[in-house]
Write a protein that holds these residues in place. Structure first.
Motif, short mmCIF file in Angstrom:
data_model
loop_
_atom_site.label_atom_id
_atom_site.label_comp_id
_atom_site.label_asym_id
_atom_site.label_seq_id
_atom_site.Cartn_x
_atom_site.Cartn_y
_atom_site.Cartn_z
N ALA A 1 0.86 -1.19 0.00
CA ALA A 1 0.00 0.00 0.00
C ALA A 1 0.89 1.23 0.00
N ALA B 1 2.47 12.10 -5.23
CA ALA B 1 3.22 10.97 -4.66
C ALA B 1 3.83 11.40 -3.31
N LEU C 1 5.45 1.85 7.78
CA LEU C 1 5.32 2.56 9.06
C LEU C 1 6.50 3.48 9.19
N GLY D 1 11.53 -2.58 -7.04
CA GLY D 1 12.10 -1.82 -8.15
C GLY D 1 12.57 -2.69 -9.30
P1 C2E Z 1 9.34 2.64 -0.63
O1 C2E Z 1 8.67 2.06 0.57
O2 C2E Z 1 10.76 2.22 -0.88
O3 C2E Z 1 8.39 2.32 -1.86
C1 C2E Z 1 8.83 1.98 -3.13
C2 C2E Z 1 8.77 3.15 -4.08
O4 C2E Z 1 9.32 2.72 -5.33
C3 C2E Z 1 7.36 3.63 -4.39
O5 C2E Z 1 7.40 5.02 -4.62
C4 C2E Z 1 7.04 2.91 -5.70
O6 C2E Z 1 6.05 3.55 -6.46
C5 C2E Z 1 8.38 2.96 -6.37
N1 C2E Z 1 8.55 1.88 -7.34
C6 C2E Z 1 7.94 0.68 -7.36
N2 C2E Z 1 8.37 -0.09 -8.38
C7 C2E Z 1 9.31 0.65 -9.03
C8 C2E Z 1 10.14 0.39 -10.18
O7 C2E Z 1 10.11 -0.66 -10.81
N3 C2E Z 1 10.98 1.39 -10.55
C9 C2E Z 1 11.07 2.56 -9.87
N4 C2E Z 1 11.92 3.48 -10.32
N5 C2E Z 1 10.30 2.84 -8.79
C10 C2E Z 1 9.43 1.89 -8.37
P2 C2E Z 1 6.34 5.99 -3.98
O8 C2E Z 1 4.97 5.39 -4.09
O9 C2E Z 1 6.58 7.34 -4.59
O10 C2E Z 1 6.73 6.02 -2.46
C11 C2E Z 1 7.94 6.61 -2.06
C12 C2E Z 1 8.21 6.36 -0.59
O11 C2E Z 1 7.26 7.01 0.24
C13 C2E Z 1 8.12 4.88 -0.20
O12 C2E Z 1 9.32 4.25 -0.54
C14 C2E Z 1 7.91 4.99 1.30
O13 C2E Z 1 9.14 5.15 1.97
C15 C2E Z 1 7.10 6.26 1.42
N6 C2E Z 1 5.67 5.92 1.62
C16 C2E Z 1 4.75 5.51 0.73
N7 C2E Z 1 3.57 5.30 1.33
C17 C2E Z 1 3.75 5.55 2.65
C18 C2E Z 1 2.91 5.51 3.81
O14 C2E Z 1 1.71 5.16 3.77
N8 C2E Z 1 3.48 5.88 5.00
C19 C2E Z 1 4.78 6.25 5.08
N9 C2E Z 1 5.25 6.59 6.27
N10 C2E Z 1 5.60 6.29 4.03
C20 C2E Z 1 5.09 5.95 2.83
#
Ligand code: C2E
Ligand code: CA
Ligand code: CA
Ligand code: CA
Length: 279
Positions: free
Chosen positions: A58, A71, A118, A237
Motif C-alpha cells: 500500500a 506521490a 510505518l 524496483g
Molecule cells: P518505498 O517504501 O521504498 O516504496 C517503493 C517506491 O518505489 C514507491 O514510490 C514505488 O512507487 C516505487 N517503485 C515501485 N516499483 C518501481 C520500479 O520498478 N521502478 C522505480 N523506479 N520505482 C518503483 P512511492 O509510491 O513514490 O513512495 C515513495 C516512498 O514514500 C516509499 O518508498 C515509502 O518510503 C514512502 N511511503 C509511501 N507510502 C507511505 C505511507 O503510507 N506511509 C509512510 N510513512 N511512508 C510511505
C-alpha cells in the motif's frame, strides 16, 4: 538584514520568510487533507515466482483538490516535520485494514497480504500496539494478512522497545519486513534479535543488475542471509526481465516493480489480480 537574535534572519530575509510561509501553508493543507479524507492508497503487486500475485504494498497518495494526485515525495517529509506523520500512517492503516476485510470475502483476493509502510514514530507511540489490535478487531481484518514495513534506522532508534512491541504484534499474527534492506545500518546483529519475517532488497541494488558486480554481490549476500535466518526475501524496483532472471538465479523468488505493474488505484489492482488468477 541585521542579525540580532537567534532567529532574526528568518524575519528579515524575505526569501526565508517565503519558504517558511510555504511550509506552514503545506502543513495546513495536510491537516485539512487528513480531515477531508484526501489521502488514498494505491496498490503495487508483489509476485512469487510460481504463485503469481501473492500480495501488495500500500502506497499513500494525496488527492489534492488543486494539484491533483501527489506521490509521497511531495508531502511525507513535510508531514514528518509537522508531527502529522503518525496521523497520516494511522489513516493508511485504517484504509489498509478496511480493504483486507473486504478482500477476505472474495476468494480470488482472500489470500493476499498487504504491506504497509510505518514511518518514524508511530511504532513508538504510547498505545500503538493496543490501538492497532483494536483496529484489526473492529475492521474484521485478519492480522495474518497484514505486513508492516519498517526501516533499519527506525528500529535501531530504540531496540528494546521495538522488540517488545513487535513481539506482541507478532503473537497476533502480524508480520514484519525490513524495508530498503542494506541502505541503513552496518551492524546486522539486530537481525537475530527482532521477530522478522522478510527482508526487502532496496531498489538501488536491483537497479545495478544484471551488470554491476557490486550490486550483485549485495543481492547475493542478502539472499544468503535471508535463507540462513529463515526469512523471506523480496526485491523492489524490478523493471526488467534480466533483473528478474538474475534475482531468481540468486535465490530471490519474490518481486515488486514496474516489470509486473505500477502502483494502481484499488479497482485497477483488483482487476489485475483477477486477470492473474485467470491465467
Ligand atoms: P518505498 O517504501 O521504498 O516504496 C517503493 C517506491 O518505489 C514507491 O514510490 C514505488 O512507487 C516505487 N517503485 C515501485 N516499483 C518501481 C520500479 O520498478 N521502478 C522505480 N523506479 N520505482 C518503483 P512511492 O509510491 O513514490 O513512495 C515513495 C516512498 O514514500 C516509499 O518508498 C515509502 O518510503 C514512502 N511511503 C509511501 N507510502 C507511505 C505511507 O503510507 N506511509 C509512510 N510513512 N511512508 C510511505
Ligand atoms: Ca516500502
Ligand atoms: Ca522500499
Ligand atoms: Ca526504497
Amino acid at each position: 538584514a541585521k542579525v540580532s537574535g537567534k532567529n532574526a534572519l528568518r524575519f528579515f530575509d524575505p526569501r526565508m520568510q517565503q519558504a517558511v510561509q510555504e511550509r506552514l501553508h503545506l502543513e495546513n493543507e495536510i491537516r485539512q487533507g487528513l480531515k477531508n479524507g484526501e489521502f488514498i492508497l494505491h496498490y503495487q503487486a508483489q509476485l512469487e515466482q510460481s504463485q503469481g500475485i501473492v500480495g501488495a504494498e500500500a502506497l499513500v497518495r494525496w488527492l489534492h483538490p488543486q494539484r491533483g494526485l501527489l506521490a509521497p515525495g511531495a508531502f511525507i517529509s513535510q508531514a514528518e516535520h509537522a508531527g502529522l506523520i503518525q496521523a497520516l500512517d494511522q489513516r493508511v492503516l485504517e484504509q489498509a485494514c478496511a480493504e483486507l476485510a473486504l478482500w477476505a470475502e472474495q476468494p480470488a483476493l482472500a489470500q493476499l497480504t498487504l504491506s504497509v509502510n510505518l514511518s518514524a514514530n508511530l511504532l513508538y507511540e504510547d498505545n500503538f500496539v493496543g490501538s492497532l489490535l483494536e483496529l484489526l478487531e473492529s475492521s474484521g481484518a485478519n492480522p495474518a494478512r497484514l505486513k508492516l514495513e519498517l526501516t533499519e534506522t527506525l528500529l535501531l532508534d530504540n531496540m528494546p522497545e521495538a522488540i517488545a512491541r513487535m513481539t506482541q504484534l507478532k503473537n497476533h499474527g502480524i508480520r514484519f519486513s525490513i524495508d530498503d534492506f542494506g541502505t541503513g545500518y552496518s551492524s546486522m546483529s539486530y537481525l537475530q534479535q527482532l521477530p522478522l519475517d522478510q527482508l526487502k532488497i532496496d531498489q538501488s541494488f536491483v537497479r545495478g543488475l544484471p551488470e554491476d558486480t557490486n550490486s550483485l554481490t549485495i543481492v547475493r549476500a542478502t539472499c544468503a542471509l535471508a535463507a540462513g535466518l529463515n526469512l523471506e526475501v523480496i526485491a523492489e524496483g524490478v523493471e526488467s526481465e534480466a533483473q528478474r532472471a538474475m534475482l531468481l538465479a540468486n535465490g530471490c523468488h519474490r518481486f515488486q516493480g514496474y516489470l509486473f505493474g505500477k502502483p494502481l488505484a484499488l479497482g485497477a489492482f483488483e482487476q489485475m489480480v483477477m486477470a492473474d488468477r485467470a491465467e
